[in-house]
Design an enzyme around this catalytic site. Sequence first.
Site, mmCIF file in Angstrom:
data_model
loop_
_atom_site.group_PDB
_atom_site.id
_atom_site.type_symbol
_atom_site.label_atom_id
_atom_site.label_comp_id
_atom_site.label_asym_id
_atom_site.label_seq_id
_atom_site.Cartn_x
_atom_site.Cartn_y
_atom_site.Cartn_z
ATOM 1 N N ASP A 184 -3.746 -1.741 5.217
ATOM 2 C CA ASP A 184 -5.111 -1.984 5.788
ATOM 3 C C ASP A 184 -5.613 -3.326 5.953
ATOM 4 O O ASP A 184 -4.627 -4.271 6.106
ATOM 5 C CB ASP A 184 -6.019 -0.925 5.313
ATOM 6 N N GLU A 196 0.868 -1.139 0.040
ATOM 7 C CA GLU A 196 0.045 -0.055 -0.061
ATOM 8 C C GLU A 196 0.860 1.264 0.106
ATOM 9 O O GLU A 196 0.342 2.138 -0.605
ATOM 10 C CB GLU A 196 -1.011 0.015 1.144
#
Length: 364
Positions: free
Chosen positions: A151, A143
Amino acid sequence: MSDYVITSVSNSIGYILLDRPKALNSLSLDMVRAITAILLRWRDDAEVKAVFIHSSSEKAFCAGGDIRFFYDVGTATPTGDSALLEDFFTEEYALNHLIHFYPKPYIALMNGVVMGGGMGIAQAGETCRLRIVTERTKMAMPEVNIGLFPDVGGGHFLSRTPGELGTYLGLTGEIIGAADALYAGLADVYIPTAEIPALMTLLGKNTAPDLRTAIRDFAAGFADQAKPEASRLASLHNAINHLFTGNSVSAICDKLQQDSSDFAQHTLVTMQKRSPLLMSVTLEQLRRSKSMNVSACLRMERNMVRHCFRHGEVLEGVRALVVDKDNAPQWSPSTLNEVSENLVQSFFAPVWPDYAHPLRHLQD
């Protein structure tokens, strides 16, 4: 329901087949809803004794969330807010929680690419999971590449890897293979792709009370092909523990700068391409997550993702890597020295009062 999620029940096993090969099974909101709906149905179905999730493609189990969708809806309004975006992350994180605490064996065949949201639908809780890797497995929480943070519960499962392995994986977004995943505790067994047809035959004939026992016994014959102790992460573990300690990304980069090894210099070059802000936010996330339960981690991440889209870093990252493909994101701030502690902490500020948080009902 989604056209990209095919479900069936056979021999008391509920099968979830991800079938969006052109997008490497990137998760859409419809796919999240389809998986959630079938898991809720099977949870209370006495005829279903276990769940087996896999892909129709050898290239990918699931490459994560549909980041082009994030960009399209995230740029639809000046503030980056969108009802569809809100729904996606709320429902995806609720699905991650459902999987983590599923009351029946939950087996994930992580063949091919398994990244981001793909990890979220594979990293079930200790009491129910069995995570299978193959020689094709390419695992990552990448990410930070797009100005986001790990996440889908990544704060929880990365912070519980041995030593500082999770810190390294979260801050760099590096891809690891089967033996690395086993060593890091992010996978349980190795089965070569050539043996997947035999595995599927075994599932059709299984009579063991717990399907995971039969699969572990089957996989035992291939353990020598992906030895955790011989993995790249195992060889680098001491160096990673030394380099990635502490609560400062700047300090980590300073240590990398002073280390002349190929690993340190390669890692430094990699991190210099990432968002300085989101690397700093990720490090804070991982440190906080270590003492938090799954539900608290997911609620925190739900707050964080709202802040990410409001700030705009993730939209710039997706623009550079996916939309315009110029691979030249204009990060803001552009250097670690410009990242203030107040800015980092602002990503953890409550977005909703506790009674109104969209994931307030999650419990461990």
